[in-house]
Design an enzyme around this catalytic site. Structure first.
Site, PDB file in Angstrom:
ATOM      1  N   ASP A   1       1.448  -1.825   1.276  1.00  0.00           N
ATOM      2  CA  ASP A   1       1.382  -1.122  -0.053  1.00  0.00           C
ATOM      3  C   ASP A   1       2.511  -1.428  -0.172  1.00  0.00           C
ATOM      4  OD1 ASP A   1      -0.865  -1.255  -1.091  1.00  0.00           O
ATOM      5  OD2 ASP A   1      -1.005   0.645  -1.677  1.00  0.00           O
TER       6      ASP A   1
HETATM    7  N1  URA Z   1      -4.053   2.744   2.216  1.00  0.00           N
HETATM    8  C1  URA Z   1      -3.166   1.994   0.847  1.00  0.00           C
HETATM    9  O1  URA Z   1      -3.380   3.083  -0.366  1.00  0.00           O
HETATM   10  N2  URA Z   1      -2.160   1.315   0.264  1.00  0.00           N
HETATM   11  C2  URA Z   1      -1.857   0.918   2.299  1.00  0.00           C
HETATM   12  O2  URA Z   1      -0.163   0.287   1.583  1.00  0.00           O
HETATM   13  C3  URA Z   1      -2.324   1.188   3.355  1.00  0.00           C
HETATM   14  C4  URA Z   1      -3.838   1.494   3.490  1.00  0.00           C
END
Ligand code: URA
Length: 237
Positions: A102
């Site tokens: 993310d």
């Molecule tokens: N899980 C998440 O919620 N976000 C990420 O970026 C990676 C794993």
């Protein structure tokens, strides 16, 4: 492959630099000076020399990046992408991130142009472990650990296999926790949604390991080339 692309991919210089080198007659293909920047060459067999030195074409490249927060895991976007973090000498048009973190997640991200490896690493069948460090709003307890260890369902058919949760620290006063979590899938917002399921919120997330690869001392925004030896366990997984 076009000659100018071959030269950028073998790190002779940027696109504009290699065009100049070609036009100046500093590049030979199979012993002949080639001044046509768009000349087609067989990248695996042509003998290409720059200023008299033979160039070796690398088919695949593998970079381990410490993605900072605020950068998106995409190849093209209006916002800054992980590919914008590559130095110009390492840019080559065919590199992409293996999976996504993310925008507000930092940590280990593999960049490559090896589609097969990326596919294998992302395949749920391969069970490549991903380990995260997270700060959580809420008190993680032995009960949470047991719940995560039993696997869970996030949406109707989104089964999450057993995951290994470890408490690093808890602050009873402000009701926050720091944890390490090992998961085996790479579903959208997976870690955040797993904690959401138990009524907690992830306030900081960092991927510290993927399979045998760890972030180590790599600073945010920095990346390094992975050696053949480091890639072996991933390829043979
Ligand atoms: N899980 C998440 O919620 N976000 C990420 O970026 C990676 C794993």
């Amino acid at each position: 492959m076009r000659l100018d692309r071959f030269l950028t991919e073998t790190k002779v210089g940027s696109r504009s630099e290699v065009k100049k080198f070609i036009k100046k007659g500093q590049v030979t293909v199979n012993g002949q000076v080639e001044k046509n920047i768009g000349a087609q060459i067989d990248e695996n067999n042509a003998q290409v020399e720059f200023q008299g030195e033979k160039l070796h074409y690398e088919k695949f490249v593998y970079y381990l990046l410490h993605k900072p927060q605020g950068v998106v895991s995409a190849t093209k976007d209006a916002q800054k992408t992980v590919l914008d973090l590559l130095l110009e000498k390492d840019q080559r048009g065919d590199i992409f991130p293996v999976g996504r973190l993310d925008k507000d997640t930092e940590g280990l991200l593999l960049l490559t142009n090896d589609g097969k490896l990326a596919h294998d690493l992302l395949s749920p069948k391969k069970h490549v472990e991903k380990e995260y460090f997270a700060k959580i709003n809420g008190l993680v307890t032995e009960e949470t650990i047991a719940f995560f260890a039993g696997g869970m369902t996030l949406k109707e058919d989104e089964n999450i296999s057993p995951s290994q949760l470890k408490i690093v620290a808890v602050d009873q006063k402000v009701q926050t926790s720091e944890i390490l979590l090992i998961i085996h899938e790479g579903k959208f917002h997976q870690v955040k949604r797993m904690f959401h399921k138990v009524g907690m919120e992830v306030t900081y997330l960092k991927r510290v390991r993927m399979g045998t690869l760890t972030l180590g001392q790599l600073a945010q925004g920095q990346y390094r080339v992975l050696s053949e030896k480091e890639m072996e366990p991933l390829k043979n997984n």
